[in-house]
Write a protein that holds these residues in place. Structure first.
Motif, short mmCIF file in Angstrom:
data_model
loop_
_atom_site.label_atom_id
_atom_site.label_comp_id
_atom_site.label_asym_id
_atom_site.label_seq_id
_atom_site.Cartn_x
_atom_site.Cartn_y
_atom_site.Cartn_z
N LYS A 1 0.84 -1.21 0.00
CA LYS A 1 0.00 0.00 0.00
C LYS A 1 0.87 1.24 0.00
O LYS A 1 0.60 2.19 -0.73
N VAL A 2 1.92 1.25 0.79
CA VAL A 2 2.81 2.40 0.85
C VAL A 2 3.50 2.59 -0.49
O VAL A 2 3.59 3.68 -1.02
N SER A 3 3.97 1.50 -1.07
CA SER A 3 4.64 1.55 -2.36
C SER A 3 3.69 2.04 -3.45
O SER A 3 4.05 2.86 -4.28
N THR A 4 2.46 1.55 -3.48
CA THR A 4 1.47 1.98 -4.47
C THR A 4 1.11 3.45 -4.25
O THR A 4 1.00 4.21 -5.21
N TYR A 5 0.97 3.86 -3.01
CA TYR A 5 0.67 5.25 -2.68
C TYR A 5 1.79 6.16 -3.20
O TYR A 5 1.53 7.20 -3.80
N ARG A 6 3.03 5.77 -2.99
CA ARG A 6 4.17 6.57 -3.46
C ARG A 6 4.19 6.65 -4.98
O ARG A 6 4.50 7.69 -5.55
N LYS A 7 3.86 5.56 -5.66
CA LYS A 7 3.81 5.56 -7.12
C LYS A 7 2.76 6.55 -7.61
O LYS A 7 3.02 7.36 -8.50
N TYR A 8 1.55 6.47 -7.03
CA TYR A 8 0.48 7.39 -7.44
C TYR A 8 0.84 8.84 -7.13
O TYR A 8 0.57 9.74 -7.92
N LYS A 9 1.45 9.06 -6.00
CA LYS A 9 1.85 10.42 -5.62
C LYS A 9 2.91 10.93 -6.59
O LYS A 9 2.85 12.07 -7.04
N LEU A 10 3.87 10.11 -6.93
CA LEU A 10 4.92 10.48 -7.86
C LEU A 10 4.34 10.74 -9.25
O LEU A 10 4.69 11.73 -9.91
N ILE A 11 3.44 9.90 -9.71
CA ILE A 11 2.81 10.07 -11.02
C ILE A 11 1.96 11.35 -11.05
O ILE A 11 2.03 12.13 -11.99
N SER A 12 1.17 11.58 -10.00
CA SER A 12 0.31 12.79 -9.98
C SER A 12 1.16 14.06 -9.91
O SER A 12 0.85 15.05 -10.57
N THR A 13 2.25 14.03 -9.15
CA THR A 13 3.14 15.19 -9.09
C THR A 13 3.77 15.43 -10.46
O THR A 13 3.86 16.57 -10.93
#
Length: 181
Positions: A6-18
């Motif tokens: 979940k943390v890894s997926t959250y970081r991916k989405y955050k990185l993609i959205s940024t």
């Protein structure tokens, strides 16, 4: 493991959205600029006129802001000597827009020019009411002119309505820049 995923997926989405926000920010930048923060018409007017010329004329009237799309093209002082050997001055300014439509502005402290202009444009008389804005339609330019104390002020503009020209003239008449030197 599920918590770590979940943390890894959250970081991916955050990185993609940024990354997407940055990309869209570069592709479609905000173009808002506060016009009052970049417009210095009176200061630019005096700079274009020149400090020595400004000292000669004393008080210069300028617009506070130029109409949207217009900029100062030129400002010049014209010096003449009247018949009684006194100095007479006129300031001529040209404001231009990107479409090539100019606004001409004249501030005259030349009594000979003033009387001739007034006689020509006020039906054969040599007097006009002070602080009254006169509008004349012309071809190709319309004009507004007025008298204030010792000067005559004229604004010429192509395709401007009487109301728009009077509003611009009121802006100029309400913005005296006094030479304190």
């Amino acid at each position: 493991m599920i918590e770590g995923e979940k943390v890894s997926t959250y970081r991916k989405y955050k990185l993609i959205s940024t990354g997407l926000l940055l990309l869209f920010g570069l592709l479609f930048p905000l173009r808002f600029t506060d016009p009052l923060s970049v417009t210095t018409v009176p200061e630019d007017f005096i700079k274009e006129l020149g400090k020595e010329e400004f000292k000669k004329i004393g008080i210069v009237y300028t617009p506070k802001l130029l109409p949207e799309g217009y900029y100062i093209e030129s400002v010049e002082l014209i010096s003449e000597t009247e018949a009684d050997e006194t100095d007479a001055y006129s300031v001529k300014a040209l404001f231009q827009n990107d479409n090539g439509k100019p606004i001409q502005y004249i501030q005259s402290k030349n009594e000979g020019f003033n009387q001739e202009f007034i006689y020509e444009h006020i039906a054969g008389t040599d007097t006009i009411r002070e602080k009254h804005f006169y509008f004349r339609e012309g071809n190709p330019e319309n004009m507004v002119f007025w008298k204030n104390q010792d000067g005559l002020y004229i604004v010429y503009a192509t395709d401007w309505s009487a109301d728009d020209l009077r509003d611009f003239a009121r802006d100029i008449a309400g913005n005296p820049i006094v030479n304190e030197n």
